[in-house]
Design a protein around this motif. Sequence first.
Motif, PDB file in Angstrom:
ATOM      1  N   VAL A 173       0.730  -1.163  -0.002  1.00  0.00           N
ATOM      2  CA  VAL A 173      -0.033  -0.180   0.025  1.00  0.00           C
ATOM      3  C   VAL A 173       0.859   1.291   0.002  1.00  0.00           C
ATOM      4  N   ASP A 174       0.696   2.206  -1.000  1.00  0.00           N
ATOM      5  CA  ASP A 174       1.573   3.335  -1.176  1.00  0.00           C
ATOM      6  C   ASP A 174       0.930   4.281  -1.703  1.00  0.00           C
ATOM      7  N   GLU A 175       0.730   5.316  -1.174  1.00  0.00           N
ATOM      8  CA  GLU A 175      -0.051   6.745  -1.522  1.00  0.00           C
ATOM      9  C   GLU A 175       0.548   7.325  -2.687  1.00  0.00           C
ATOM     10  N   THR A 176       1.849   7.106  -3.277  1.00  0.00           N
ATOM     11  CA  THR A 176       2.170   7.439  -4.377  1.00  0.00           C
ATOM     12  C   THR A 176       1.447   6.911  -5.667  1.00  0.00           C
TER      13      THR A 176
ATOM     14  N   SER B 121      11.619   8.559   0.139  1.00  0.00           N
ATOM     15  CA  SER B 121      10.703   8.726   1.034  1.00  0.00           C
ATOM     16  C   SER B 121      11.500   9.662   2.061  1.00  0.00           C
ATOM     17  N   VAL B 122      10.682  10.376   3.093  1.00  0.00           N
ATOM     18  CA  VAL B 122      11.135  11.096   4.130  1.00  0.00           C
ATOM     19  C   VAL B 122      11.921  10.144   5.144  1.00  0.00           C
ATOM     20  N   ASP B 123      11.203   9.101   5.356  1.00  0.00           N
ATOM     21  CA  ASP B 123      11.896   8.252   6.339  1.00  0.00           C
ATOM     22  C   ASP B 123      11.053   7.052   6.212  1.00  0.00           C
ATOM     23  N   GLY B 124      11.647   5.866   6.907  1.00  0.00           N
ATOM     24  CA  GLY B 124      10.980   4.598   6.739  1.00  0.00           C
ATOM     25  C   GLY B 124      11.646   3.692   7.714  1.00  0.00           C
ATOM     26  N   ALA B 125      10.898   2.444   7.979  1.00  0.00           N
ATOM     27  CA  ALA B 125      11.332   1.562   8.916  1.00  0.00           C
ATOM     28  C   ALA B 125      10.932   0.224   8.410  1.00  0.00           C
ATOM     29  N   GLY B 126      11.776  -0.837   8.641  1.00  0.00           N
ATOM     30  CA  GLY B 126      11.323  -2.095   8.098  1.00  0.00           C
ATOM     31  C   GLY B 126      12.073  -3.313   9.294  1.00  0.00           C
ATOM     32  N   ALA B 127      11.611  -4.343   9.150  1.00  0.00           N
ATOM     33  CA  ALA B 127      11.827  -5.235  10.154  1.00  0.00           C
ATOM     34  C   ALA B 127      11.796  -6.551   9.463  1.00  0.00           C
ATOM     35  N   PRO B 128      12.783  -7.578   9.968  1.00  0.00           N
ATOM     36  CA  PRO B 128      12.416  -8.865   9.255  1.00  0.00           C
ATOM     37  C   PRO B 128      11.657  -9.607   9.790  1.00  0.00           C
ATOM     38  N   LEU B 129      10.898 -10.598   8.811  1.00  0.00           N
ATOM     39  CA  LEU B 129       9.647 -11.593   9.081  1.00  0.00           C
ATOM     40  C   LEU B 129      10.771 -12.665   9.438  1.00  0.00           C
ATOM     41  N   LYS B 130      10.977 -13.169  10.829  1.00  0.00           N
ATOM     42  CA  LYS B 130      12.016 -14.109  11.202  1.00  0.00           C
ATOM     43  C   LYS B 130      11.391 -15.049  12.141  1.00  0.00           C
ATOM     44  N   ILE B 131      11.717 -16.288  12.029  1.00  0.00           N
ATOM     45  CA  ILE B 131      11.438 -17.347  12.945  1.00  0.00           C
ATOM     46  C   ILE B 131      12.349 -18.333  12.821  1.00  0.00           C
ATOM     47  N   GLU B 132      12.725 -18.756  14.020  1.00  0.00           N
ATOM     48  CA  GLU B 132      13.829 -19.637  14.274  1.00  0.00           C
ATOM     49  C   GLU B 132      15.105 -19.410  13.761  1.00  0.00           C
ATOM     50  N   GLY B 133      15.494 -17.922  13.699  1.00  0.00           N
ATOM     51  CA  GLY B 133      16.699 -17.566  12.976  1.00  0.00           C
ATOM     52  C   GLY B 133      16.478 -17.382  11.332  1.00  0.00           C
TER      53      GLY B 133
ATOM     54  N   SER C  17       7.192   7.026   5.144  1.00  0.00           N
ATOM     55  CA  SER C  17       6.579   8.344   4.754  1.00  0.00           C
ATOM     56  C   SER C  17       7.160   9.470   3.925  1.00  0.00           C
ATOM     57  N   TYR C  18       6.436   9.969   3.273  1.00  0.00           N
ATOM     58  CA  TYR C  18       6.630  10.902   2.152  1.00  0.00           C
ATOM     59  C   TYR C  18       6.468  12.102   2.639  1.00  0.00           C
ATOM     60  N   THR C  19       6.012  12.378   3.867  1.00  0.00           N
ATOM     61  CA  THR C  19       5.706  13.766   4.303  1.00  0.00           C
ATOM     62  C   THR C  19       6.476  14.474   5.174  1.00  0.00           C
ATOM     63  N   LEU C  20       7.058  15.380   5.073  1.00  0.00           N
ATOM     64  CA  LEU C  20       8.057  16.171   5.923  1.00  0.00           C
ATOM     65  C   LEU C  20       7.660  16.668   7.202  1.00  0.00           C
ATOM     66  N   GLY C  21       8.388  16.297   8.287  1.00  0.00           N
ATOM     67  CA  GLY C  21       8.072  16.225   9.597  1.00  0.00           C
ATOM     68  C   GLY C  21       7.437  14.792  10.218  1.00  0.00           C
ATOM     69  N   ILE C  22       6.986  13.999   9.473  1.00  0.00           N
ATOM     70  CA  ILE C  22       6.643  12.579   9.942  1.00  0.00           C
ATOM     71  C   ILE C  22       7.896  11.455   9.851  1.00  0.00           C
ATOM     72  N   GLU C  23       8.123  11.340  11.043  1.00  0.00           N
ATOM     73  CA  GLU C  23       9.624  10.478  11.087  1.00  0.00           C
ATOM     74  C   GLU C  23       9.077   9.397  11.863  1.00  0.00           C
ATOM     75  N   TYR C  24      10.211   8.408  11.990  1.00  0.00           N
ATOM     76  CA  TYR C  24      10.091   7.280  12.735  1.00  0.00           C
ATOM     77  C   TYR C  24      11.143   7.322  13.887  1.00  0.00           C
ATOM     78  N   THR C  25      10.777   6.633  15.089  1.00  0.00           N
ATOM     79  CA  THR C  25      11.374   6.646  16.386  1.00  0.00           C
ATOM     80  C   THR C  25      12.039   5.388  16.393  1.00  0.00           C
ATOM     81  N   ASN C  26      13.253   5.328  17.448  1.00  0.00           N
ATOM     82  CA  ASN C  26      13.725   3.912  17.652  1.00  0.00           C
ATOM     83  C   ASN C  26      12.381   2.980  18.235  1.00  0.00           C
ATOM     84  N   GLU C  27      11.652   3.717  18.946  1.00  0.00           N
ATOM     85  CA  GLU C  27      10.539   2.722  19.444  1.00  0.00           C
ATOM     86  C   GLU C  27       9.579   2.372  18.616  1.00  0.00           C
ATOM     87  N   ASP C  28       9.616   3.084  17.243  1.00  0.00           N
ATOM     88  CA  ASP C  28       8.528   2.741  16.254  1.00  0.00           C
ATOM     89  C   ASP C  28       9.332   1.483  15.602  1.00  0.00           C
ATOM     90  N   VAL C  29      10.654   1.348  15.476  1.00  0.00           N
ATOM     91  CA  VAL C  29      11.372   0.369  14.953  1.00  0.00           C
ATOM     92  C   VAL C  29      10.942  -0.951  15.882  1.00  0.00           C
TER      93      VAL C  29
END
Length: 177
Positions: A46-49, A98-110, A120-132
């Motif tokens: 899903v991508d707003e662009t 993008s202005v910012d983004g975050a991703g995580a692996p889908l990992k099971i048993e290594g 995010s493509y919007t200035l001012g909308i960024e991700y934190t370490n907690e979001d990650v």
Amino acid sequence: AASAVSDMQEFYAEMHRIVGQLMFARNCFVALYDESTTLISWPYFVDETGDPGPAPTPLKEFSGTTAYVIRTGKAFHYAREFEQLSKAGEMKLVGPASVDGAGAPLKIEGKVLGAFAVQSYTLGIEYTNEDVKVLEFVAQHIAVALTRARAIEETRLRNAELAIINSVQGALATQLD
């Protein structure tokens, strides 16, 4: 939601909705890695662009952030890591910037099954370490649900094969009589 998965598209949409309540997630995707074919595919994108997302691509030929997450098995924070990793040749921009983004692996048993990401493509909308960290938590549940859904599908296919074999055996037994 992870324990009651029957349709993966509905499940991905539900994960997207839940993450959207916790952080900006207007742009979200799930990428899956098939080790046997070495292909990365994007069953949920899903991508707003209006970007439809990449076509299935061999991992070794894809150098975007998704490939980095899958290759390393590590979470990724675009604003903090992209420039440095790009200069090192670890990745390049794929799709709209993008202005910012975050991703995580889908990992099971290594084992890395894919990646879950928001951007995010919007200035001012960024991700934190907690979001990650939240993405890592959600990605873990997606991996479990994906593994469960695959096991259910394999069982369904085995049952269908056994039904065919039983049918053939029945027909052969009738012919022998």
